[in-house]
Write a protein that holds these residues in place. Structure first.
Motif, PDB file in Angstrom:
ATOM      1  N   THR A  53       6.184   2.508  -0.975  1.00 58.42           N
ATOM      2  CA  THR A  53       5.152   3.531  -0.907  1.00 58.42           C
ATOM      3  C   THR A  53       3.840   2.874  -0.483  1.00 58.42           C
ATOM      4  N   GLN A  54       2.882   3.689  -0.090  1.00 59.06           N
ATOM      5  CA  GLN A  54       1.555   3.158   0.208  1.00 59.06           C
ATOM      6  C   GLN A  54       0.979   2.485  -1.034  1.00 59.06           C
ATOM      7  N   GLU A  55       1.243   3.067  -2.175  1.00 56.67           N
ATOM      8  CA  GLU A  55       0.750   2.503  -3.440  1.00 56.67           C
ATOM      9  C   GLU A  55       1.314   1.112  -3.681  1.00 56.67           C
ATOM     10  N   SER A  56       2.641   0.961  -3.519  1.00 58.27           N
ATOM     11  CA  SER A  56       3.247  -0.348  -3.780  1.00 58.27           C
ATOM     12  C   SER A  56       2.809  -1.380  -2.744  1.00 58.27           C
ATOM     13  N   LEU A  57       2.669  -0.967  -1.491  1.00 57.57           N
ATOM     14  CA  LEU A  57       2.164  -1.899  -0.475  1.00 57.57           C
ATOM     15  C   LEU A  57       0.738  -2.317  -0.811  1.00 57.57           C
TER      16      LEU A  57
END
Length: 100
Positions: A53-57
């Motif tokens: 996800t954008q969050e995890s990246l």
């Protein structure tokens, strides 16, 4: 957790004049905007192929999710250090993200 967004010119430790670069006062050229979007597409493709996800990246790269979104959509001009961190977080060479 609050993280520093590193996609704006104001992130320089030196002032733009001291750094030798004056921030643009007008809209970037169409070519520059197209390249930003292409780089954003490469980042998005690499992120999605890794089921991230954008969050995890963002967590892995040390930037917030909003910064990842802005970069992927070509609405931000990230610092080289940020692009390196994103490439490292994705496990790809920097050249993979900025290729034509």
């Amino acid at each position: 957790m609050i993280q520093k967004c590193t996609v704006e010119c104001t992130d320089f430790q030196l002032t733009p004049r001291e750094f030798g670069r004056v921030p643009p006062t007008s809209r970037p050229s169409d070519r520059v905007i197209a390249r930003r979007r292409a780089i954003g597409d490469h980042i998005r493709d690499a992120r999605r192929s890794r089921n991230m996800t954008q969050e995890s990246l963002g967590e892995r790269a040390g930037v917030d999710r909003q910064a990842i979104s802005l970069i992927e959509n070509g609405h931000a001009s990230p610092l080289l250090d940020t692009l390196i961190a994103i490439a490292d977080a994705l496990g790809v060479p920097l050249a993979h993200l900025v290729r034509d």
